[in-house]
Design a protein around this motif. Structure first.
Motif, mmCIF file in Angstrom:
data_model
loop_
_atom_site.group_PDB
_atom_site.id
_atom_site.type_symbol
_atom_site.label_atom_id
_atom_site.label_comp_id
_atom_site.label_asym_id
_atom_site.label_seq_id
_atom_site.Cartn_x
_atom_site.Cartn_y
_atom_site.Cartn_z
ATOM 1 N N GLN A 170 0.813 -1.202 0.000
ATOM 2 C CA GLN A 170 0.000 0.000 0.000
ATOM 3 C C GLN A 170 0.857 1.266 0.000
ATOM 4 O O GLN A 170 0.343 2.331 -0.247
ATOM 5 N N CYS A 171 2.135 1.154 0.326
ATOM 6 C CA CYS A 171 3.007 2.315 0.450
ATOM 7 C C CYS A 171 4.194 2.159 -0.489
ATOM 8 O O CYS A 171 4.714 1.059 -0.667
ATOM 9 N N ASP A 205 -3.967 7.407 2.703
ATOM 10 C CA ASP A 205 -4.450 8.342 1.683
ATOM 11 C C ASP A 205 -3.705 9.676 1.700
ATOM 12 O O ASP A 205 -4.299 10.751 1.878
ATOM 13 N N TYR A 206 -2.396 9.610 1.497
ATOM 14 C CA TYR A 206 -1.609 10.840 1.373
ATOM 15 C C TYR A 206 -0.477 10.630 0.384
ATOM 16 O O TYR A 206 -0.077 9.507 0.060
ATOM 17 N N ILE A 207 0.056 11.749 -0.105
ATOM 18 C CA ILE A 207 1.226 11.774 -0.991
ATOM 19 C C ILE A 207 2.188 12.818 -0.433
ATOM 20 O O ILE A 207 1.761 13.899 -0.015
ATOM 21 N N SER A 208 3.470 12.490 -0.397
ATOM 22 C CA SER A 208 4.479 13.466 0.028
ATOM 23 C C SER A 208 5.528 13.628 -1.062
ATOM 24 O O SER A 208 5.782 12.709 -1.843
ATOM 25 N N GLU A 247 -3.619 5.966 -4.436
ATOM 26 C CA GLU A 247 -3.456 4.589 -4.908
ATOM 27 C C GLU A 247 -2.788 4.540 -6.285
ATOM 28 O O GLU A 247 -2.043 3.604 -6.590
ATOM 29 N N SER A 248 -3.024 5.561 -7.120
ATOM 30 C CA SER A 248 -2.348 5.620 -8.422
ATOM 31 C C SER A 248 -0.876 5.969 -8.249
ATOM 32 O O SER A 248 -0.003 5.409 -8.911
#
Length: 273
Positions: A28-29, A55-58, A115-116
């Motif tokens: 998932q990561c 549900d995050y993007i860094s 997720e993309s």
């Protein structure tokens, strides 16, 4: 520039596949490191992380002057966080570095789903990337200070990302209104002094007194980030055309933040713009 994994039956379009592919992963990561050309022509390595479960993007990279830029898109909370660690000028009485945090609402369609992003991989890690789309400059008046000890109500990431900037966390009144309507504790916000409170308040760029309050301007640019999904079409077994995700579009966007500082010493870069 991006594409999903294409089966051999689709070899006729393989020549248009670019440097990235989207793969279905068990985890998932994920983390991705991308070489990016900055606006000044220098090359930097950008680190992107995504966690579809949280549900995050860094995104994190170092500018040519040594400033470390960190961006968090907390998609679940509709919050984005910008942090800058700016190297200090020791000869002018500054500490080793100065930290700033800016928090605003995250609008839909600003960035691809987590997720993309978690499925994104490179075919050529040594390639140097430039954004496909220029999204211009957004100017933001950050006229509210945020209490660090209570800010986790907005996003759990703030506690870690903004720990070095506890006295320099800013947001906008419009965003505060939105968050208050969602039930967050209003005591975490403090309206900063305005020109009406200081009739002689100047921009820090115009001020000559290092100890006088002024309006600081700070700019940063996200040089490369995945902003949109691309969709292609193919025929299924019945001959019907169906859409599928076949890649992403990369974007570049600048931000200019204006906010009150009690002394120009906290905004020395503004005299150089």
């Amino acid at each position: 520039m991006f594409a999903v994994w294409i089966l051999s039956s689709s070899e006729r379009i393989s020549r248009v596949l670019a440097a990235f592919v989207l793969l279905v992963l068990a985890g998932q990561c994920s983390e991705l490191k991308v070489r990016v050309r900055l606006s000044d022509g220098q090359i930097t390595e950008e680190s992107l992380e995504a966690d579809s479960e949280r549900d995050y993007i860094s995104l994190e990279f170092k500018q040519g002057d040594g400033t470390l830029i960190t961006f968090i898109a907390d998609i679940r909370q509709d919050v984005k966080v910008f942090r800058s660690l700016i190297l200090g000028e020791l000869e002018r009485g500054q500490s080793q570095y100065q930290a700033l945090c800016f928090i605003t609402r995250l609008d839909h369609n600003e960035i691809i789903p987590s997720e993309s992003m978690a499925k994104l991989r490179q075919k050529n890690p040594r390639a140097i990337r430039t954004a496909e789309e220029e999204r211009g400059l957004e100017q933001l008046t950050m006229n509210v200070a945020v209490n660090f000890s209570k800010a986790s109500q907005l996003s759990g990431h703030i506690h870690n990302v903004c720990a070095e900037a506890q006295e320099a966390i800013y947001t906008r009144e419009a965003d505060v209104k939105y968050w208050l309507e969602r039930g967050v504790d209003g005591s975490m916000f403090e309206i900063l002094p305005q020109a009406v409170d200081f009739p002689a308040l100047q921009g820090c760029q115009s001020s000559t007194d290092l100890w006088r309050p002024c309006t600081c301007s700070y700019s940063l640019k996200l040089e490369w980030y995945p902003c949109l999904l691309k969709y292609c079409r193919s025929r299924d077994a019945t001959g019907k055309m169906t859409p599928y995700k076949c890649g992403i579009k990369s974007c570049r966007k600048g931000y200019q933040f204006e906010y009150f500082v009690p002394q120009k010493l906290l905004c020395l870069w503004d005299e150089e713009t």
